[in-house]
Design a protein around this motif. Sequence first.
Motif, PDB file in Angstrom:
ATOM      1  N   ARG A  75       0.834  -1.206   0.000  1.00 40.21           N
ATOM      2  CA  ARG A  75       0.000   0.000   0.000  1.00 40.21           C
ATOM      3  C   ARG A  75       0.868   1.255   0.000  1.00 40.21           C
ATOM      4  O   ARG A  75       0.556   2.245  -0.679  1.00 40.21           O
ATOM      5  CB  ARG A  75      -0.919   0.013   1.230  1.00 40.21           C
ATOM      6  CG  ARG A  75      -2.005  -1.048   1.243  1.00 40.21           C
ATOM      7  CD  ARG A  75      -2.776  -1.005   2.557  1.00 40.21           C
ATOM      8  NE  ARG A  75      -3.730  -2.084   2.677  1.00 40.21           N
ATOM      9  CZ  ARG A  75      -4.987  -2.045   2.260  1.00 40.21           C
ATOM     10  NH1 ARG A  75      -5.430  -0.941   1.667  1.00 40.21           N
ATOM     11  NH2 ARG A  75      -5.796  -3.081   2.423  1.00 40.21           N
ATOM     12  N   LEU A  98      -1.471   6.282   6.184  1.00 39.99           N
ATOM     13  CA  LEU A  98      -2.679   5.600   5.727  1.00 39.99           C
ATOM     14  C   LEU A  98      -2.477   4.138   5.326  1.00 39.99           C
ATOM     15  O   LEU A  98      -3.407   3.329   5.513  1.00 39.99           O
ATOM     16  CB  LEU A  98      -3.331   6.389   4.588  1.00 39.99           C
ATOM     17  CG  LEU A  98      -3.791   7.804   4.959  1.00 39.99           C
ATOM     18  CD1 LEU A  98      -4.547   8.439   3.802  1.00 39.99           C
ATOM     19  CD2 LEU A  98      -4.661   7.807   6.213  1.00 39.99           C
ATOM     20  N   GLU A 102      -5.225   1.653   6.816  1.00 38.70           N
ATOM     21  CA  GLU A 102      -6.026   0.929   5.822  1.00 38.70           C
ATOM     22  C   GLU A 102      -5.857  -0.587   5.992  1.00 38.70           C
ATOM     23  O   GLU A 102      -6.823  -1.340   5.840  1.00 38.70           O
ATOM     24  CB  GLU A 102      -5.609   1.353   4.414  1.00 38.70           C
ATOM     25  CG  GLU A 102      -6.052   2.766   4.058  1.00 38.70           C
ATOM     26  CD  GLU A 102      -5.432   3.246   2.755  1.00 38.70           C
ATOM     27  OE1 GLU A 102      -5.854   4.321   2.287  1.00 38.70           O
ATOM     28  OE2 GLU A 102      -4.516   2.574   2.219  1.00 38.70           O
ATOM     29  N   SER A 106      -8.749  -3.446   7.012  1.00 42.67           N
ATOM     30  CA  SER A 106      -9.021  -4.641   6.206  1.00 42.67           C
ATOM     31  C   SER A 106      -9.113  -5.912   7.043  1.00 42.67           C
ATOM     32  O   SER A 106      -9.605  -6.938   6.573  1.00 42.67           O
ATOM     33  CB  SER A 106      -7.927  -4.812   5.143  1.00 42.67           C
ATOM     34  OG  SER A 106      -6.713  -5.291   5.730  1.00 42.67           O
ATOM     35  N   ALA A 191     -10.625   4.987   9.159  1.00 46.47           N
ATOM     36  CA  ALA A 191     -10.504   6.124   8.243  1.00 46.47           C
ATOM     37  C   ALA A 191     -10.308   7.409   9.042  1.00 46.47           C
ATOM     38  O   ALA A 191      -9.448   8.239   8.716  1.00 46.47           O
ATOM     39  CB  ALA A 191     -11.734   6.225   7.350  1.00 46.47           C
TER      40      ALA A 191
END
Length: 217
Positions: A75, A98, A102, A106, A191
């Motif tokens: 990522r 991030l 992220e 997941s 987020a």
Amino acid sequence: METSSRREQAEATRELLLRTAERLFAERGLAQVSNRQIVEAAGQANNSALAYHVGTREDLIRAITRSHVEPIAARARERVAAVRRSKRPRDHVASLVLPYTEHLASLGNPSWCARFLAQVVTDPALLDVEGVEPVLAVEFVEGTAAVWAHVTPLPAAESALRSQTARVAVIHTCAEQERLAAVTGVPADWALVGEALTDALTGLLTAPRVPTTRKDR
């Protein structure tokens, strides 16, 4: 066909042992969990199952760490490349923060990654273990350089201190958010966590230095 089936079964057992160890380490601490406890919690009758399928304790910690670091790094590569030409420091900070939040999103809830990694990167006994890469220290060289390219030059000691503070903030904030989610059953808003950390760390890293004298201190 039989060989393939055995291989799949061995891989499934190995994955079960890794995830069981990760959960126990996250909930109880690295030093408080024995290999025997991991094997029993994974429902394995053979006490040597962990050694057979994974290896040493260092191999175990390395394998769990890599299972998270590799997707985080993937990522990061994408995000760092996407903002390579940006002149906004926040974009470069986001490319470092991030990918981690992220990845945590997941994993669903409950998850144990953040609490496990928080222990790994702060355990003196693991700092010199080859292959145990601290999160936010793999595939992040370019992104870090890009952040500092947009910051007023600081004395080396101060820039190092700010970087260390940023790293600790990400690691332990995420670990605490994960713990609260596990306790309450309410998934963390990763987020929001990612954006809040990005804003805070952009401010931390780009804050102007206020010169002080020894008398002021």
